[in-house]
Design a protein around this motif. Structure first.
Motif, PDB file in Angstrom:
ATOM      1  N   PRO A 181       0.807  -1.226   0.000  1.00  0.00           N
ATOM      2  CA  PRO A 181       0.000   0.000   0.000  1.00  0.00           C
ATOM      3  C   PRO A 181       0.837   1.273   0.000  1.00  0.00           C
ATOM      4  O   PRO A 181       0.374   2.320  -0.469  1.00  0.00           O
ATOM      5  CB  PRO A 181      -0.817  -0.121   1.285  1.00  0.00           C
ATOM      6  N   ASP A 182       2.065   1.185   0.514  1.00  0.00           N
ATOM      7  CA  ASP A 182       2.932   2.368   0.552  1.00  0.00           C
ATOM      8  C   ASP A 182       3.739   2.549  -0.732  1.00  0.00           C
ATOM      9  O   ASP A 182       4.556   3.466  -0.851  1.00  0.00           O
ATOM     10  CB  ASP A 182       3.889   2.297   1.746  1.00  0.00           C
ATOM     11  N   GLY A 183       3.506   1.660  -1.703  1.00  0.00           N
ATOM     12  CA  GLY A 183       4.216   1.759  -2.968  1.00  0.00           C
ATOM     13  C   GLY A 183       5.584   1.117  -2.971  1.00  0.00           C
ATOM     14  O   GLY A 183       6.278   1.152  -3.984  1.00  0.00           O
ATOM     15  N   ARG A 184       5.981   0.535  -1.841  1.00  0.00           N
ATOM     16  CA  ARG A 184       7.285  -0.113  -1.761  1.00  0.00           C
ATOM     17  C   ARG A 184       7.171  -1.604  -2.096  1.00  0.00           C
ATOM     18  O   ARG A 184       6.131  -2.219  -1.912  1.00  0.00           O
ATOM     19  CB  ARG A 184       7.873   0.049  -0.359  1.00  0.00           C
ATOM     20  N   VAL A 185       8.281  -2.160  -2.562  1.00  0.00           N
ATOM     21  CA  VAL A 185       8.302  -3.572  -2.916  1.00  0.00           C
ATOM     22  C   VAL A 185       8.182  -4.436  -1.664  1.00  0.00           C
ATOM     23  O   VAL A 185       8.885  -4.212  -0.663  1.00  0.00           O
ATOM     24  CB  VAL A 185       9.610  -3.930  -3.666  1.00  0.00           C
ATOM     25  N   ILE A 186       7.289  -5.397  -1.703  1.00  0.00           N
ATOM     26  CA  ILE A 186       7.186  -6.400  -0.646  1.00  0.00           C
ATOM     27  C   ILE A 186       8.231  -7.472  -0.946  1.00  0.00           C
ATOM     28  O   ILE A 186       8.181  -8.123  -1.992  1.00  0.00           O
ATOM     29  CB  ILE A 186       5.778  -7.025  -0.616  1.00  0.00           C
ATOM     30  N   SER A 187       9.192  -7.643  -0.063  1.00  0.00           N
ATOM     31  CA  SER A 187      10.322  -8.521  -0.367  1.00  0.00           C
ATOM     32  C   SER A 187       9.936  -9.996  -0.359  1.00  0.00           C
ATOM     33  O   SER A 187      10.541 -10.805  -1.073  1.00  0.00           O
ATOM     34  CB  SER A 187      11.468  -8.288   0.627  1.00  0.00           C
ATOM     35  N   GLU A 188       8.936 -10.367   0.442  1.00  0.00           N
ATOM     36  CA  GLU A 188       8.542 -11.780   0.513  1.00  0.00           C
ATOM     37  C   GLU A 188       7.060 -11.895   0.814  1.00  0.00           C
ATOM     38  O   GLU A 188       6.523 -11.161   1.652  1.00  0.00           O
ATOM     39  CB  GLU A 188       9.352 -12.512   1.578  1.00  0.00           C
ATOM     40  N   ILE A 189       6.406 -12.809   0.137  1.00  0.00           N
ATOM     41  CA  ILE A 189       5.002 -13.128   0.398  1.00  0.00           C
ATOM     42  C   ILE A 189       4.901 -14.634   0.585  1.00  0.00           C
ATOM     43  O   ILE A 189       5.366 -15.403  -0.261  1.00  0.00           O
ATOM     44  CB  ILE A 189       4.090 -12.683  -0.760  1.00  0.00           C
ATOM     45  N   GLU A 190       4.304 -15.052   1.697  1.00  0.00           N
ATOM     46  CA  GLU A 190       4.144 -16.474   1.978  1.00  0.00           C
ATOM     47  C   GLU A 190       2.789 -16.960   1.507  1.00  0.00           C
ATOM     48  O   GLU A 190       1.785 -16.260   1.621  1.00  0.00           O
ATOM     49  CB  GLU A 190       4.259 -16.743   3.480  1.00  0.00           C
ATOM     50  N   SER A 191       2.754 -18.163   0.987  1.00  0.00           N
ATOM     51  CA  SER A 191       1.477 -18.761   0.622  1.00  0.00           C
ATOM     52  C   SER A 191       0.626 -18.934   1.883  1.00  0.00           C
ATOM     53  O   SER A 191       1.131 -19.256   2.949  1.00  0.00           O
ATOM     54  CB  SER A 191       1.686 -20.127  -0.049  1.00  0.00           C
ATOM     55  N   GLY A 192      -0.646 -18.669   1.762  1.00  0.00           N
ATOM     56  CA  GLY A 192      -1.542 -18.803   2.898  1.00  0.00           C
ATOM     57  C   GLY A 192      -1.574 -17.603   3.808  1.00  0.00           C
ATOM     58  O   GLY A 192      -2.376 -17.542   4.741  1.00  0.00           O
ATOM     59  N   SER A 193      -0.694 -16.619   3.581  1.00  0.00           N
ATOM     60  CA  SER A 193      -0.670 -15.445   4.446  1.00  0.00           C
ATOM     61  C   SER A 193      -1.677 -14.411   3.973  1.00  0.00           C
ATOM     62  O   SER A 193      -2.142 -14.429   2.834  1.00  0.00           O
ATOM     63  CB  SER A 193       0.734 -14.826   4.462  1.00  0.00           C
ATOM     64  N   GLN A 194      -2.022 -13.488   4.851  1.00  0.00           N
ATOM     65  CA  GLN A 194      -2.880 -12.361   4.485  1.00  0.00           C
ATOM     66  C   GLN A 194      -1.966 -11.235   4.029  1.00  0.00           C
ATOM     67  O   GLN A 194      -1.169 -10.726   4.789  1.00  0.00           O
ATOM     68  CB  GLN A 194      -3.717 -11.921   5.694  1.00  0.00           C
ATOM     69  N   TRP A 195      -2.083 -10.859   2.765  1.00  0.00           N
ATOM     70  CA  TRP A 195      -1.211  -9.820   2.243  1.00  0.00           C
ATOM     71  C   TRP A 195      -2.040  -8.742   1.574  1.00  0.00           C
ATOM     72  O   TRP A 195      -3.085  -9.003   0.991  1.00  0.00           O
ATOM     73  CB  TRP A 195      -0.181 -10.381   1.276  1.00  0.00           C
ATOM     74  N   ALA A 196      -1.545  -7.531   1.690  1.00  0.00           N
ATOM     75  CA  ALA A 196      -2.205  -6.403   1.032  1.00  0.00           C
ATOM     76  C   ALA A 196      -1.316  -5.962  -0.115  1.00  0.00           C
ATOM     77  O   ALA A 196      -0.140  -5.699   0.076  1.00  0.00           O
ATOM     78  CB  ALA A 196      -2.396  -5.252   2.022  1.00  0.00           C
ATOM     79  N   VAL A 197      -1.889  -5.908  -1.294  1.00  0.00           N
ATOM     80  CA  VAL A 197      -1.098  -5.601  -2.470  1.00  0.00           C
ATOM     81  C   VAL A 197      -1.733  -4.462  -3.250  1.00  0.00           C
ATOM     82  O   VAL A 197      -2.930  -4.448  -3.476  1.00  0.00           O
ATOM     83  CB  VAL A 197      -0.987  -6.840  -3.384  1.00  0.00           C
TER      84      VAL A 197
END
Length: 257
Positions: A181-197
């Motif tokens: 949401p802040d426009g920065r790269v998310i370095s890692e996303i885990e499967s099954g996690s709650q992520w905001a993109v």
């Protein structure tokens, strides 16, 4: 086993945005040179359609089964458009010194309600072992339920990576990674996690889901134990060398080992 790399090239990096059927020759030549520098690695490439194919698929509503009165025309024109881009990329690879051949999913893949359910991958694996780069692409395919559909390059990446063991799986795009949401790269996303993109919208026709579609496929892949990376195409050399690329890593859930 030598490195076996599955590389997805976004259609947006291979074609001129907003210009129907125009390839980005400079980018294609650069990608071909980088791949050719890794002659010791087995490489498979999948590419998106960009301005080759998306407009035609949209015009004929192929993702939803097509317009019955113009279905044959829509299939032929859409497939022809993506094959044109495929031939340009294959030619660039060969000219840079790396043997490559195009493989067209229309002739060997089947979908069910828009989801890829069958695809013959054994020739892909065998070609890589000879040193040839198989070059596949998103395509119109025949569908068991709706007659015809569009299968994205991202679906093909997932299917290949579940069928063939790769050392690295990466998506080269026109953005530096998945943005938060802040426009920065998310370095890692885990499967099954709650992520905001913040995937962002596209001003250009895309019938395959954009960044959300990519993430969906890669998260499913990670859930099956295959990790992958999303990075800017300018960092392709880093990815090919296995170095940090400043993008996003899609991983399996750590809580599940």
């Amino acid at each position: 086993m030598s490195d076996r790399v599955l590389l997805k090239l976004g259609g947006s990096v291979l074609t001129e945005k907003g210009s129907r059927g125009v390839a980005d020759s400079k980018c294609i030549e650069g990608v071909a040179r980088l791949v050719s520098q890794h002659a010791g690695s087995q490489v498979c490439i999948v590419h998106g359609a960009g301005s080759f194919g998306h407009p035609e698929a949209h015009m004929y509503s192929l993702a939803r089964g097509g317009d019955g009165s113009h279905l044959a025309e829509g299939i032929a024109r859409t497939h022809g458009a993506v094959c044109t881009l495929n031939a340009i990329l294959v030619s660039a690879l060969v000219e840079s010194g790396r043997e490559a051949v195009g493989i067209h999913p229309l002739g060997s893949a089947v979908s069910r309600e828009g989801r890829l359910v069958a695809f013959e991958t054994r020739p892909v694996s065998a070609l890589m072992k000879t040193g040839i780069v198989p070059v596949l692409h998103g395509d119109v395919v025949m569908d068991e339920v709706q007659g015809v559909s569009i299968v994205s390059g991202d679906q093909i990446v997932r299917f290949l990576a579940e069928s063939i063991p790769f050392t690295r799986v990466g998506l080269a795009t026109d953005v530096p990674g998945v943005l938060g949401p802040d426009g920065r790269v998310i370095s890692e996303i885990e499967s099954g996690s709650q992520w905001a993109v913040h995937a962002g919208g596209s001003r250009h026709t895309d019938v395959t889901g954009g960044m959300g579609g990519k993430l969906g496929e890669l998260l499913e892949l990670a859930g099956n134990g295959v990790e992958s990376d999303i990075f800017h195409v300018s960092r392709l050399g880093d990815f090919m060398e296995g170095r940090p690329h400043g993008g996003t890593r899609i991983t399996g859930s750590k809580t599940n080992g």
